[in-house]
Enzyme design. Structure first.
Site, mmCIF file in Angstrom:
data_model
loop_
_atom_site.group_PDB
_atom_site.id
_atom_site.type_symbol
_atom_site.label_atom_id
_atom_site.label_comp_id
_atom_site.label_asym_id
_atom_site.label_seq_id
_atom_site.Cartn_x
_atom_site.Cartn_y
_atom_site.Cartn_z
ATOM 1 N N TYR A 97 39.610 29.885 40.613
ATOM 2 C CA TYR A 97 39.935 31.313 40.681
ATOM 3 C C TYR A 97 41.441 31.449 40.841
ATOM 4 O O TYR A 97 42.065 30.671 41.577
ATOM 5 C CB TYR A 97 39.240 31.956 41.891
ATOM 6 C CG TYR A 97 39.712 33.367 42.201
ATOM 7 C CD1 TYR A 97 38.952 34.471 41.814
ATOM 8 C CD2 TYR A 97 40.915 33.596 42.876
ATOM 9 C CE1 TYR A 97 39.378 35.762 42.092
ATOM 10 C CE2 TYR A 97 41.356 34.882 43.152
ATOM 11 C CZ TYR A 97 40.589 35.963 42.755
ATOM 12 O OH TYR A 97 41.017 37.238 43.021
ATOM 13 N N GLU A 180 43.264 39.349 37.826
ATOM 14 C CA GLU A 180 42.346 38.346 38.348
ATOM 15 C C GLU A 180 41.733 37.520 37.222
ATOM 16 O O GLU A 180 41.299 38.077 36.217
ATOM 17 C CB GLU A 180 41.243 39.071 39.121
ATOM 18 C CG GLU A 180 40.349 38.182 39.935
ATOM 19 C CD GLU A 180 39.397 39.017 40.786
ATOM 20 O OE1 GLU A 180 39.682 39.213 41.970
ATOM 21 O OE2 GLU A 180 38.374 39.476 40.255
#
Lengths: 365, 291
Positions: A97, A180
């Site tokens: 991530y 993101e």
């Protein structure tokens, strides 16, 4: 403003962040005949698509068309699927991530990198997440070594450097509140690809980004009309339409109503307007929402009470308002405001408690 | 006593010739604020309510010795106006403008921190020290001189509570609206610290709302650092989850930032929390008696 995944990925490509090959369709017939292993992804502005069945897999054109047919028109938590992104399937070695958000407490952008991706970042254990604050105009060179070794991406330092630099430039150039990549996929082939993309642009900065696509949000028709007029407007369950100025004051009006058994039906925040036409427009929206009672609570500072009073009088005449109305007017130019209202047969209370009690009684009757 | 602001501050109004600039300059003068200059590019030589208008902050500061400024300029010009103010030596600045892009706020506040400049706002009603000076848009008549310090994230709700205190005969040392944006120059904690160290403040009222975690952070600070009594109100106890209620900050998500979680954190820190803003005067009397 949230971007759809395919729009966010377009920005990623513009900034040199690798994404899977793919294309957008709104019709099963547009699926390429030579397609192989692929992923079909619903394009909606809400998370949790996978769990809701909005992400499907296929291995040839026929099964891909079938899945596109299944996903198009789906309702995912109130969002209708109108378009589908078809992408090559990645050979995944690891899922990570990476994202940049704004840390309110420090007042700075914060880069987050997690050793685990593909799940909600909130559910990842704290020790698996690395955090680096970034300062405007900063270069990212200084943190690349740390990020590389934190994510155990040894041997990929140059890729990490390019990725972090691109993400940061995109975040800053486009006035993002959030950028993101989840999951950030390390492929078996040895490179990194942004499998998903999420971008939220700061609404207050949209004026300097005419190049960005404006997507319709999931609003009721009235909420949309209010947004176009620059009025904060939320439809609720109760019967009392509340017009107040300022989000805090509007919310505390709802809190006070509940003390007397009253329930807000619409939440309309006039904000800091000082314009009679804007006040009339607010009433027009309110009347169209068909409340049982209208409660006006104004504490004027930048909003002048007499402006609001003139707006109320104009609205009452031009819109033929038949709903019972309770007004509470305080603050800048309040004496003048009360004179205007009284001359036109509208009684204004000074006390919020009494106004809320009165409105609650009217709702119940 | 008061914090941040008193009668000695020499104030420049940036954007003084605009509609809001003119109106609030007059109100601030009536309150007793020492407004020494105004600035609007291209309008040098004019006067607004007797205050001389300059074409730039450099000129205004050089000629009047100003040390404080308040901004009434459109959001998109706030960044350059704020930079200009800091470059000319302004030490305290209130940014009233709403809808300032968040990246601009980040930049402005970073510069302010590095230069030791105090910024209140953006998107805030400013601050008022009754009997001394006001720097902002709060209505003049709601204030009364006294010893209660008030800090709030919400503009009009600040007026509501200050007015309720005054009507109950409770005066204030300084009332500060820090602003409703996600990023602001002065935080709850900054103000709590100022009140703790101000001999003229005997109790503190904190007004918060749903969204973000500023109230929880304030609760932690109160527990560790405040010896003065505090009471609070959090707006949005009855707000439905998942609905955006207006402010950029006022959004409830993922069970964090709810009114309930904020109330719990504050109560654990020994703060008395009101259900509605009108209860605040009663709570202030209680905490002053207990103290």
């Amino acid at each position: 403003m949230k971007l759809l995944e395919h729009q966010a990925k377009e920005l990623f490509r513009e900034y040199g962040i690798p994404t899977p090959c793919g294309y957008l369709v709104d019709n099963p017939n547009d699926v390429d005949d030579h397609i192989g292993d692929s992923v079909i992804k619903a394009q909606v502005l809400i998370g949790g698509r996978g769990k809701a069945g909005g992400i499907r897999f296929a291995n040839d054109a026929e099964s891909a068309r079938e899945e596109v047919r299944n996903v198009l028109g789906m309702d995912i938590r109130g969002f209708k699927v109108r378009r589908v992104l078809i992408e090559e399937r990645l050979h995944i070695a690891r899922e990570l991530y990476m994202g940049i958000a704004i840390d309110r407490s420090r007042g700075l952008p914060l880069l987050l990198a997690s050793k685990e991706g593909g799940v909600e970042i909130e559910s990842v254990k704290d020790e698996l997440i690395g955090r680096w604050h970034l300062v405007p105009d900063d270069k990212t060179d200084g943190i690349v070594n740390e990020i590389t070794s934190f994510l155990a991406l040894n041997g990929m330092k140059e890729q990490v450097a390019r990725l972090v630099e691109s993400l940061w430039r995109l975040f800053w150039d486009k006035d993002c509140e959030l950028v993101e990549i989840n999951p950030l996929v390390v492929r078996k082939e040895g490179d990194m690809v942004a499998s998903d993309a999420k971008i939220i642009i700061n609404d207050d900065a949209l004026f300097r980004h005419p190049e960005l696509p404006i997507e319709e949000e999931d609003l009721t028709p009235l909420e949309r009309r209010a947004r176009d007029k620059g009025i904060a407007f939320v439809q609720l369950d109760g019967g009392i339409g509340v017009i107040a100025n300022g989000a805090g004051l509007t919310m505390s009006t709802l809190d006070t109503l509940s003390l007397y058994g009253g329930k807000g039906g619409v939440f309309l925040d006039l904000g800091g307007t000082d314009d009679v036409a804007q006040v009339v427009e607010a009433f027009r929206l309110m009347v169209d929402a068909s409340p049982k009672v209208i409660l006006v609570n104004i504490f004027g500072g930048i909003t002048k009470c007499d402006t609001v009073a003139k707006g109320i009088v104009q609205a009452k005449e031009s819109l033929h308002i038949s709903y019972p109305m309770v007004a509470r007017i305080k603050g800048v130019n309040e004496t003048e405001a009360r004179r205007i209202l009284e001359e036109n047969g509208i009684f204004a209370l000074q006390d919020l408690d009494r106004a809320c009690r009165k409105a609650s009684e009217l709702e119940a009757s | 006593m008061s914090v941040l602001l008193d009668e000695s501050n020499r104030v420049v109004v940036q954007g003084i010739t605009g509609h809001q600039g003119q109106f609030h300059t007059e109100a601030m003068l009536k309150f007793g604020t020492n407004v020494v200059a105004g600035v609007t590019p291209g309008k040098a030589g004019q006067k607004v309510h007797g205050v001389e208008v300059f074409g730039s902050m450099t000129d205004a500061v050089r000629d009047t010795g100003a040390d404080t400024s308040i901004l009434f300029v459109p959001a998109r010009f706030v960044k350059s106006a704020a930079k200009e103010a800091m470059d000319s030596g302004i030490q305290l600045m209130v940014i009233v403008s709403e809808h300032v892009p968040v990246h601009d706020s980040i930049e402005i506040i970073q510069i302010a921190k590095s230069q030791g400049v105090r910024i209140v706002g953006p998107n805030c009603p400013g601050l008022g020290s009754p009997g001394k000076a006001k720097l902002g848009i709060m209505p003049n008549q709601i204030f009364k001189e006294g010893t209660v310090g008030l800090v709030s994230r919400s503009g009009t709700l600040t007026y509501e509570v200050v007015n309720a205190l005054t009507e109950a005969g409770i005066g204030q040392s300084t009332c500060i609206g820090i602003g409703g944006d996600p990023i602001v120059g002065t935080s709850f904690i900054d103000v709590l610290d100022l009140f703790q160290n101000d001999p003229g403040t005997s109790a503190v009222v904190l007004i918060g709302e749903i969204g973000g975690t500023a109230e929880e952070e304030a609760a932690e600070f109160i527990m560790k650092n405040l010896t003065k009594p505090v009471c609070a109100y959090i707006a949005g106890l009855t707000a439905p989850p998942g609905k955006r209620m207006g402010h950029a900050g006022a959004i409830i998500s993922r069970g964090r930032g709810t009114a309930k979680s904020k109330v719990r954190a504050l109560e654990e820190a020994g703060v008395k929390v009101a259900n509605v803003p009108q209860e605040i005067p009663k709570l202030v009397k209680e905490i002053l008696n207990d103290a």
